[in-house]
Structures are given as C-alpha cells and as structure tokens.
Scaffold this motif. Structure first.
Motif, PDB file in Angstrom:
ATOM      1  N   THR A 166       0.731  -1.283   0.075  1.00  0.00           N
ATOM      2  CA  THR A 166       0.112  -0.044  -0.040  1.00  0.00           C
ATOM      3  C   THR A 166       0.779   1.194   0.184  1.00  0.00           C
ATOM      4  OG1 THR A 166      -0.048  -0.143   2.619  1.00  0.00           O
ATOM      5  CG2 THR A 166      -1.866  -1.053   1.416  1.00  0.00           C
ATOM      6  N   LYS A 167       0.252   2.340  -0.555  1.00  0.00           N
ATOM      7  CA  LYS A 167       0.942   3.668  -0.610  1.00  0.00           C
ATOM      8  C   LYS A 167       1.137   4.159   0.872  1.00  0.00           C
ATOM      9  CE  LYS A 167       1.267   7.799  -3.628  1.00  0.00           C
ATOM     10  NZ  LYS A 167       0.683   8.538  -4.583  1.00  0.00           N
ATOM     11  N   GLU A 168       2.286   4.733   1.344  1.00  0.00           N
ATOM     12  CA  GLU A 168       2.287   5.301   2.737  1.00  0.00           C
ATOM     13  C   GLU A 168       2.546   6.731   2.431  1.00  0.00           C
ATOM     14  OE1 GLU A 168       2.678   2.685   5.596  1.00  0.00           O
ATOM     15  OE2 GLU A 168       1.401   1.627   4.412  1.00  0.00           O
ATOM     16  N   ALA A 169       3.424   7.282   2.877  1.00  0.00           N
ATOM     17  CA  ALA A 169       3.817   8.588   3.349  1.00  0.00           C
ATOM     18  C   ALA A 169       4.951   9.284   2.221  1.00  0.00           C
ATOM     19  CB  ALA A 169       4.227   9.137   4.633  1.00  0.00           C
ATOM     20  N   GLN A 170       4.965  10.445   1.967  1.00  0.00           N
ATOM     21  CA  GLN A 170       6.095  11.045   1.080  1.00  0.00           C
ATOM     22  C   GLN A 170       7.586  11.051   2.089  1.00  0.00           C
ATOM     23  OE1 GLN A 170       5.650  15.133  -0.264  1.00  0.00           O
ATOM     24  NE2 GLN A 170       6.857  14.679  -2.203  1.00  0.00           N
ATOM     25  N   ILE A 171       8.483  10.914   1.473  1.00  0.00           N
ATOM     26  CA  ILE A 171       9.798  11.020   2.211  1.00  0.00           C
ATOM     27  C   ILE A 171      10.334  12.489   1.926  1.00  0.00           C
ATOM     28  CG2 ILE A 171      12.186  10.124   2.533  1.00  0.00           C
ATOM     29  CD1 ILE A 171      11.206   7.543   1.452  1.00  0.00           C
ATOM     30  N   GLN A 172      10.382  13.143   2.970  1.00  0.00           N
ATOM     31  CA  GLN A 172      11.055  14.644   2.824  1.00  0.00           C
ATOM     32  C   GLN A 172      12.343  14.719   2.488  1.00  0.00           C
ATOM     33  OE1 GLN A 172       8.357  16.680   2.717  1.00  0.00           O
ATOM     34  NE2 GLN A 172       6.945  15.150   3.648  1.00  0.00           N
ATOM     35  N   VAL A 173      12.646  15.770   1.971  1.00  0.00           N
ATOM     36  CA  VAL A 173      13.993  16.091   1.949  1.00  0.00           C
ATOM     37  C   VAL A 173      14.914  16.044   2.881  1.00  0.00           C
ATOM     38  CG1 VAL A 173      15.731  18.104   0.907  1.00  0.00           C
ATOM     39  CG2 VAL A 173      13.864  17.508  -0.460  1.00  0.00           C
ATOM     40  N   LYS A 174      16.218  15.465   3.063  1.00  0.00           N
ATOM     41  CA  LYS A 174      17.105  15.504   4.146  1.00  0.00           C
ATOM     42  C   LYS A 174      16.459  14.595   5.679  1.00  0.00           C
ATOM     43  CE  LYS A 174      19.927  18.990   2.678  1.00  0.00           C
ATOM     44  NZ  LYS A 174      20.839  20.143   3.181  1.00  0.00           N
ATOM     45  N   GLN A 175      15.338  13.931   5.200  1.00  0.00           N
ATOM     46  CA  GLN A 175      14.745  13.242   6.252  1.00  0.00           C
ATOM     47  C   GLN A 175      15.456  11.836   6.605  1.00  0.00           C
ATOM     48  OE1 GLN A 175      10.548  12.100   5.761  1.00  0.00           O
ATOM     49  NE2 GLN A 175      10.628  10.380   7.095  1.00  0.00           N
ATOM     50  N   LEU A 176      16.267  11.239   5.496  1.00  0.00           N
ATOM     51  CA  LEU A 176      17.138  10.216   5.553  1.00  0.00           C
ATOM     52  C   LEU A 176      18.336  10.414   6.038  1.00  0.00           C
ATOM     53  CD1 LEU A 176      15.186   8.038   2.933  1.00  0.00           C
ATOM     54  CD2 LEU A 176      14.450   8.152   5.325  1.00  0.00           C
TER      55      LEU A 176
END
Ligand code: HEC
Length: 446
Positions: free
Chosen positions: A125-135
């Motif tokens: 299933t589709k979940e969340a967006q990954i934000q810039v520099k979150q990882l």
C-alpha cells in the motif's frame, strides 16, 4: 480524495470477482499490465482462523525485560527474537506468507481500495512522502514509501471475527479490552522509492519490484524497484500496564555487512507508552545529522549504538519512530487514534489549526490509552491500535457509500460511516487514562 468514478467501478468488479485468489476479499487494487509484468500476482492471506488459536504467546515473551527499562541494551534479546519471529519462513518464501512453513500469517482485508490501495505484485500500500534530508544530509530529493503488514494467527483470528460477515463488518469486536488477544503479533515491511545513491544506508539493498505511482503526488503507476528500509512490529502483551502493547522498529543498514539481506535490519528501539508527562520539544530532529536520544523519556528505549545505525530522526521529542515515519509523531501516538469511523486525525499537525506544540490539546495525542478504548469515546469504536483495521473499515464504508450507500439489512453507509450495527452511545466509555511508569511490576490491567 476522490474515491468514486472509474475507481469505484474497478473496485466493484474486483470485489465481485474475488480477483486472483477466489477468496472473499479482493487481493489488490492495482494490477500491473501483463505486457510489463508476467510474474506471480499478490494473493491476500485471508483464511483467518475460525477458532481462537490454541497457542501460547510466542517464545520471545520470555525475553521481556523486567522491570521495563529505557535502556535499549536490556531490550536487545527481545528485539532480536521478534525479528526472527517476523522473518522466519517469510524471507525464504519472499513474503508469500501463506507458504510460510514455520507459522501462519494473514493480511488485513480492504487495503486494496482507493488511490493508496495494494499493488498487485507484493500487495504494497502507498504510505507517506519522504521529505528532503529526512533520511540523510545527502538526500536532496523527495521520495515515497510502500508497505505490507502481516498478522500472526492470534491477530488473524480477530480479523476473521470483525469481518465474519464480509458485507457487514463489526468493529464492536475490537472496541473492548482484549480484542486483539495476548500474543497478537503484527510485522510490517516498508520499502522506499528514493534515489538510493543519496542514502548511504541503502547500499547493498534488498529490492522488490512494485507497481507504484511514479511520484508521491502522481496517480500514474509504473513498475519500479523499491528498497527495504524499515520493519515495524506491534505485540499485544497484557503484562504491559496502561497501553497493553509494545511497538518497535528496525532500520535497514547495508553499509555494515557489505551485502544485501534481511539481516541488515538493525533495531532502532521499542516503545510501550507515549510518555504523557513529557511535553518538551528539544529532541525533535526532522533533518538528522546525529541521533538525539532523550534520556528523560521513560517509555521509549532507543538503540544508541552508532556503529550499527546511522543518524536518524526518531519521533516527537525523541519518542520512537522509524526513518520513514513522521518526526513530530511516534508509533503509539498515531496508532492510539485507530478507530471506526476515524473521527480525529492521527497527529495534531494533520488538521487546519494545529494546537501549540506541547500544549494540553497537543498532548491529547501523547496519552496512554488502554488497548480497545476509542480515541473519541461516544463518537467512534476502537480498532485497538490497528490502523489497518481502521483503514480497511473506512475503505469499506467509502465503497459502500459510492455504491449507493445501503447495507445488507438496512442502514446507510454515507450517513453512518461506522456501519449499521453501531449504537455508539450505548458503548462502555473509558473511565481513565493510564500512566505507565518505568517499573510497573508488570501487572495485568485488564
Ligand atoms: C503518522 C502515523 C503513523 C506513525 C507515526 C506510525 N504508524 Fe504504523 N501505521 C500507520 C498507518 C496509517 C497504518 C495502516 C496503513 C498501512 O499499513 O498501510 C500503519 C500500520 C502499521 C502496522 C500494521 C498493523 C496496524 O496496526 O495497522 C504496524 C505493525 C505499524 N504500523 C507499526 C508502527 C511502528 C512500530 C511505528 C513506529 C516505529 C509506527 N507504526 C508509526 C500510521 C503510523
């Protein structure tokens, strides 16, 4: 979100046909075109046990630290054992969990529906967006997350009870103590669609093909490789006072072993309460260059070993969250809102005028509610920390509403989204919110 139109028609068709499995519930919502994909299609594991499984809680229950401790090293044997429990037999069968020779696992029904519904290759299933520099500081573009969750036989039994009548699910079943029985285990594997070269810990990735949207904002589906990034778990344990649940997570790190494999999932930590007394904001860390561990939190235990884990953001003020989770939330904060209908948002920031950070209104999302109590008493029924159960019910009522709204046996799905069986004001109401302390003596609360 527009859930009607063409989509509604597709869902109706799938629902009648039963898709690949010929089971009661559809398997997926998005089938990859056969000219692009000729491999096996996802099948929902939906042969839910009809009798309460006569099984004792999993062996890892014996590894629970006593007293509960916010020192992660006390939890390491427990998380190692949970990881083994989630992966045993599933890695070998590529998560075709009905083929697991060690133990049975089941999927939640009605996750196929709507724009974020299951894709047809792995049921993601589709979940969340990954934000810039979150990882990582080097991650300069956004990404998106896809996931699949599985329940052991004890949890699967509960799904079978709620959905016994597939045309008229009954969430009253989970809106009471011990709805998910002691020993319920849920594992969830999360996959990232990001530029992998920007995220050092995703080197030597475990990859799956998935039929996903080409960006988070898009609805156009493409087949692409996604990389294992996180694995969550939730365990119903009646020895845990207050909430009755333990949540934990692992983060993928392919930089240490130098070769791909599910073994590269490293524990980030566990939580068993929301630390209702702690309303500071100093450890909130949305773009991590170091991991900020908050020593004042008593109900989260975070792995401090920087040799095995890269810097990560955790949750609000240092509560547990994984790399693809929201940095102003926490596992149990979101999951405590699980109810039908979904009256409140999952996080205080998911609404028009969010309350001030740390205020009394904000802290409503960081209390400890016991298993089976609704987040909005009198307005909704609890789905006992299961957001997949809540989401599946919501999808079902949306579908019903798009079909014209009438339930078998009467009742209108558009005006009564909690279904016709519910008389909300007749339900037992919570009397107290529980405080969990570091050393509760591990007494049963229910
Ligand atoms: C922003 C809210 C949010 C946060 C934070 C969050 N989750 Fe979830 N989680 C969800 C939603 C929504 C679902 C259901 C949708 C899905 O699985 O696709 C879900 C599903 C799950 C499931 C599958 C079973 C179920 O309850 O639905 C597990 C297990 C899980 N999450 C564990 C965790 C853990 C562990 C953490 C923290 C490391 C966490 N979650 C953090 C929103 C959240």
């Amino acid at each position: 979100m527009n859930r009607s139109g063409i989509w509604g028609a597709v869902a109706a068709l799938t629902f009648v046909a039963g898709a690949a499995n010929a089971g009661t519930f559809p398997d997926f919502g998005y089938q990859p075109p056969s000219k692009l994909y000729s491999g096996p299609l996802f099948q929902l594991s939906q042969d839910y046990p009809k009798q309460m499984p006569n099984s004792t809680p999993p062996g890892f229950f014996g590894q629970l630290p006593k007293p509960l401790s916010n020192d992660f090293e006390k939890w390491r044997p427990y998380t190692d054992a949970v990881k083994k429990y989630c992966l045993e037999g599933n890695v070998e069968t590529d998560w075709v969990v009905q083929k697991n020779p060690v133990r049975k696992w089941y999927h939640a029904p009605w996750q196929h529906y709507g724009p974020d519904g299951r894709e047809g290759i792995h049921g993601l299933t589709k979940e969340a967006q990954i934000q810039v520099k979150q990882l990582a500081p080097t991650q300069t573009t956004t990404g998106q997350t896809y996931a699949v969750g599985i329940y052991n036989d004890i949890g699967g039994y509960t799904f079978g009870q709620v959905w016994k009548d597939p045309q008229n699910p009954d969430p009253r079943y989970t809106s009471k103590p011990n709805s998910f029985p002691n020993g319920t285990v849920v594992c969830k594997a999360l996959f990232a669609d990001v530029v992998q070269s920007q995220v050092p810990f995703l080197q030597n990735p475990v990859q799956w093909d998935a039929y996903i949207t080409d960006t988070f904002a898009s609805s156009n589906r493409v087949i692409r490789k996604v990389a294992l990034i996180q694995m969550d778990f939730a365990v119903r344990d009646t020895r845990i006072p207050g909430t009755g649940w333990i949540f934990g997570t692992f983060q993928y790190n392919g930089a240490v072993t130098g070769k791909p494999g599910w073994d590269n999932l490293i524990p980030v930590g566990v939580m068993w309460g929301n630390d209702p007394e702690n309303n500071g904001n100093d450890y909130t860390n949305p773009q991590p260059s170091v991991t900020k561990i908050n020593p004042k939190l008593l109900e989260s235990a975070i792995n401090a070993n920087t040799k095995e884990l890269p810097p990560t953001h955790l949750g609000w003020n240092g509560r547990l969250n994984g790399p693809v989770d929201n940095p102003v939330s926490a596992c149990m904060s979101c999951h405590m809102t699980a109810e039908a209908p979904a009256v409140s948002p999952m996080n205080p920031t998911f609404q028009a005028n969010p309350p001030p950070v740390g205020s009394k209104e904000w802290m409503r999302w960081f209390q400890n509610e016991p298993a089976g109590w609704p987040f909005d008493p009198g307005k909704a029924l609890s789905t006992d920390y299961s957001l997949q159960l809540a989401g599946g019910l919501q999808n079902f009522y949306d579908w019903k509403c798009n079909q014209g709204g009438v339930f078998v046996g009467g009742g209108n799905a558009c005006t009564n989204r909690a279904g016709p069986r519910l008389q909300l004001n007749a339900l037992p109401q919570p009397t107290k919110i529980f405080k969990v302390t570091r050393d509760p003596g591990l007494e049963e609360v229910h």
